[in-house]
Design an enzyme around this catalytic site. Structure first.
Site, PDB file in Angstrom:
ATOM      1  N   GLY A  14       0.830  -1.165   0.136  1.00  0.00           N
ATOM      2  CA  GLY A  14       0.147  -0.041   0.010  1.00  0.00           C
ATOM      3  C   GLY A  14       0.719   1.114   0.006  1.00  0.00           C
ATOM      4  O   GLY A  14       0.411   2.059  -0.584  1.00  0.00           O
ATOM      5  N   ASP A  15       2.078   1.324   0.744  1.00  0.00           N
ATOM      6  CA  ASP A  15       2.677   2.567   0.924  1.00  0.00           C
ATOM      7  C   ASP A  15       3.068   2.664  -0.521  1.00  0.00           C
ATOM      8  O   ASP A  15       3.213   4.012  -0.955  1.00  0.00           O
ATOM      9  CB  ASP A  15       3.938   2.177   1.694  1.00  0.00           C
ATOM     10  CG  ASP A  15       3.518   1.555   3.192  1.00  0.00           C
ATOM     11  OD1 ASP A  15       3.033   2.474   4.040  1.00  0.00           O
ATOM     12  OD2 ASP A  15       3.893   0.343   3.236  1.00  0.00           O
ATOM     13  N   GLY A 263      -6.547  -3.126   2.808  1.00  0.00           N
ATOM     14  CA  GLY A 263      -5.701  -2.222   3.052  1.00  0.00           C
ATOM     15  C   GLY A 263      -6.356  -0.807   2.634  1.00  0.00           C
ATOM     16  O   GLY A 263      -7.048  -0.297   2.967  1.00  0.00           O
ATOM     17  N   GLU A 264      -5.433  -0.120   1.678  1.00  0.00           N
ATOM     18  CA  GLU A 264      -5.950   1.331   1.485  1.00  0.00           C
ATOM     19  C   GLU A 264      -6.203   1.516  -0.039  1.00  0.00           C
ATOM     20  O   GLU A 264      -7.302   1.970  -0.538  1.00  0.00           O
ATOM     21  CB  GLU A 264      -5.213   2.180   1.641  1.00  0.00           C
ATOM     22  CG  GLU A 264      -5.379   3.597   1.704  1.00  0.00           C
ATOM     23  CD  GLU A 264      -4.548   4.463   2.605  1.00  0.00           C
ATOM     24  OE1 GLU A 264      -4.332   5.911   2.055  1.00  0.00           O
ATOM     25  OE2 GLU A 264      -4.346   4.450   3.809  1.00  0.00           O
ATOM     26  N   SER A 266      -6.405  -0.423  -2.850  1.00  0.00           N
ATOM     27  CA  SER A 266      -7.311  -1.421  -3.563  1.00  0.00           C
ATOM     28  C   SER A 266      -8.661  -1.044  -3.093  1.00  0.00           C
ATOM     29  O   SER A 266      -9.780  -1.142  -3.979  1.00  0.00           O
ATOM     30  CB  SER A 266      -6.951  -2.900  -3.415  1.00  0.00           C
ATOM     31  OG  SER A 266      -6.984  -2.997  -2.019  1.00  0.00           O
TER      32      SER A 266
HETATM   33  O1  TRH Z   1      -0.895  -4.253   0.290  1.00  0.00           O
HETATM   34  P1  TRH Z   1      -2.014  -3.820   1.018  1.00  0.00           P
HETATM   35  O2  TRH Z   1      -2.429  -4.302   2.074  1.00  0.00           O
HETATM   36  O3  TRH Z   1      -1.166  -2.319   1.578  1.00  0.00           O
HETATM   37  C1  TRH Z   1      -1.374  -1.867   3.056  1.00  0.00           C
HETATM   38  C2  TRH Z   1      -2.461  -0.821   3.318  1.00  0.00           C
HETATM   39  O4  TRH Z   1      -2.089   0.435   2.468  1.00  0.00           O
HETATM   40  C3  TRH Z   1      -2.414  -0.406   4.695  1.00  0.00           C
HETATM   41  O5  TRH Z   1      -3.399   0.607   5.110  1.00  0.00           O
HETATM   42  C4  TRH Z   1      -1.002   0.029   5.272  1.00  0.00           C
HETATM   43  O6  TRH Z   1      -0.995   0.384   6.504  1.00  0.00           O
HETATM   44  C5  TRH Z   1      -0.118  -1.084   4.882  1.00  0.00           C
HETATM   45  O7  TRH Z   1      -0.105  -1.442   3.435  1.00  0.00           O
HETATM   46  C6  TRH Z   1       1.386  -0.778   5.234  1.00  0.00           C
HETATM   47  O8  TRH Z   1      -3.191  -3.081   0.317  1.00  0.00           O
HETATM   48  P2  TRH Z   1      -3.453  -1.722  -0.570  1.00  0.00           P
HETATM   49  O9  TRH Z   1      -3.137  -0.705   0.108  1.00  0.00           O
HETATM   50  O10 TRH Z   1      -4.461  -2.038  -1.445  1.00  0.00           O
HETATM   51  O11 TRH Z   1      -1.976  -1.983  -1.625  1.00  0.00           O
HETATM   52  C7  TRH Z   1      -1.988  -2.570  -2.578  1.00  0.00           C
HETATM   53  C8  TRH Z   1      -1.285  -1.991  -3.771  1.00  0.00           C
HETATM   54  O12 TRH Z   1      -0.942  -3.267  -4.906  1.00  0.00           O
HETATM   55  C9  TRH Z   1      -2.224  -1.397  -4.495  1.00  0.00           C
HETATM   56  O13 TRH Z   1      -1.542  -0.313  -5.225  1.00  0.00           O
HETATM   57  C10 TRH Z   1      -2.441  -2.247  -5.817  1.00  0.00           C
HETATM   58  C11 TRH Z   1      -1.379  -3.065  -5.979  1.00  0.00           C
HETATM   59  N1  TRH Z   1      -1.531  -4.137  -6.773  1.00  0.00           N
HETATM   60  C12 TRH Z   1      -1.075  -4.298  -8.068  1.00  0.00           C
HETATM   61  O14 TRH Z   1      -0.811  -3.198  -8.573  1.00  0.00           O
HETATM   62  N2  TRH Z   1      -1.044  -5.335  -8.637  1.00  0.00           N
HETATM   63  C13 TRH Z   1      -1.121  -6.591  -8.009  1.00  0.00           C
HETATM   64  O15 TRH Z   1      -1.250  -7.958  -8.564  1.00  0.00           O
HETATM   65  C14 TRH Z   1      -1.689  -6.652  -6.658  1.00  0.00           C
HETATM   66  C15 TRH Z   1      -2.051  -7.802  -6.089  1.00  0.00           C
HETATM   67  C16 TRH Z   1      -1.789  -5.367  -6.104  1.00  0.00           C
END
Ligand code: TRH
Length: 361
Positions: A14-15, A263-264, A266
């Site tokens: 997510g970061d 997370g955030e 997605s």
């Molecule tokens: O990976 P995350 O669980 O990230 C989390 C959250 O941001 C949380 O709030 C934070 O505190 C922590 O990280 C540190 O879920 P998130 O936020 O959805 O981020 C996933 C990212 O990955 C998003 O930008 C989409 C991307 N992604 C792809 O681009 N391709 C893929 O195949 C997948 C599975 C994800």
């Protein structure tokens, strides 16, 4: 303007995901971005070309501790500093900034870009000043900037061509490109989650349902979690996805009838997809995520079945998961579409950040 965006990877994606999306959107508008990342690895699949430096207006900087000499005060100096999720910029950069300001230079507009939440403190705290009380930057000021779901927050990241891209999207062609043997009559479900307690029960019910389902499972924690459950019944098929670019991750959400996100970032993308979705919130040890989830469900105006499913999926409360039938899924769809409409009426995060920086400069 020139922007320094500082991002520390705590865990997961997510970061990087949020900071890259923001950087890309600023760069698309002609802003100049230096993105400082302590762990840029995920960009290799998330944003093809990023690590090669081939994205115009974005310069990647590796944030090592300590920073090598000569890297702490890049020229030209930035007009805006963004510390993502409250990470402090590198100490050397702060020292260099303090020295420049002592020499009469202007400080950048220093913004702490916070976590996404629908809780009420967000509207109260958005755009508030945060004076630096100690260290070399003592006397300088930062600003709190909160993304959010209402007009009195910073909004969500949204590209201007999002609606046009969605309208032109060809689901069948995209699925064929991915070479996944999905069945035309099956419900398509994407799965991006941590380890939901209710996953085995949900898969079991999906497997016994009269409507077959094809599950497109993202690599890493989600795929490992399904591997640890008993094989679901014949109606439910699991397909392993490769890591997708952010652009293709959007396509995945647009191609499915139900999206499990986490997370955030997605979550925001599931909202823009306007399809039924279930959110696995990032769990916090003190249980603070419970209130955060409830606040989001209130904002979402989630029907009771969707609220109950969310609580179970997130391991909150005693109720058992109920796999949605067609009518229930239609209710969830209506709720998701209405939420998307409300969001579309609000200014996006990047426009608001640019406006804020110009105002405070
Ligand atoms: O990976 P995350 O669980 O990230 C989390 C959250 O941001 C949380 O709030 C934070 O505190 C922590 O990280 C540190 O879920 P998130 O936020 O959805 O981020 C996933 C990212 O990955 C998003 O930008 C989409 C991307 N992604 C792809 O681009 N391709 C893929 O195949 C997948 C599975 C994800």
């Amino acid at each position: 303007m020139r922007w320094d965006i500082f991002c520390r990877v705590i865990d997961n994606f997510g970061d990087v995901g949020v900071c890259w999306r923001l950087s890309a959107e600023l760069a698309r508008r002609g802003e100049q971005v230096r993105l400082w990342l302590d762990d840029p690895q995920a960009l290799a699949w998330m944003a093809p070309g990023a690590l090669q430096g081939s994205v115009p207006n974005i310069e990647l900087r590796t944030w090592t501790a300590p920073l090598p000499a000569g890297q702490a005060d890049p020229q030209p100096p930035a007009d805006v500093w963004i510390e993502a999720f409250g990470c402090e910029p590198p100490a050397e950069c702060i020292e260099a900034l303090a020295a420049r300001v002592a020499g009469g230079a202007h400080a950048p507009v220093w913004i702490n870009l916070e976590y996404l939440s629908a809780e009420s403190y967000v509207e109260r705290s958005h755009r508030l000043p945060s004076p630096v009380m100690s260290g070399p930057a003592r006397g300088l000021g930062k600003w709190f900037f909160y993304p959010g779901f209402t007009a009195r927050t910073g909004g969500l990241l949204r590209e201007p061509d999002l609606l046009a891209r969605q309208a032109a999207f060809d689901t069948e062609a995209w699925l064929a490109e991915l070479r996944l043997p999905v069945r035309p009559a099956a419900r398509r479900v994407s799965l991006f989650c941590y380890e939901p307690a209710a996953l085995p029960a949900v898969l079991r019910q999906a497997g016994q349902s009269a409507v077959p389902s094809d599950w497109l499972v993202t690599p890493g924690r989600a795929w490992q979690a399904v591997q640890q459950t008993a094989p679901p019944g014949p109606g439910c098929r699991l397909h392993a996805l490769p890591l997708l670019s952010q652009r293709d991750f959007d396509h995945l959400l647009w191609a499915c009838d139900l999206n499990f996100v986490r997370g955030e970032d997605s979550l925001a993308r599931a909202l823009w997809a306007g399809r039924p979705f279930v959110w696995h919130i990032y769990p916090q040890h003190d249980g603070a995520h419970h209130a955060k989830l409830e606040a989001f469900l209130d904002w979402l105006q989630a029907p009771p079945s969707l609220r109950a499913f969310h609580l179970t999926w997130n391991g909150i409360g005693p109720q058992a998961a109920v796999w949605p039938d067609a009518g229930t899924l239609a209710d969830w769809h209506g709720c998701a579409r209405a939420a998307r409409e409300r969001l579309l009426a609000q200014a996006d995060l990047c426009s608001q950040l640019v406006g804020f920086a110009l105002e405070k400069r």
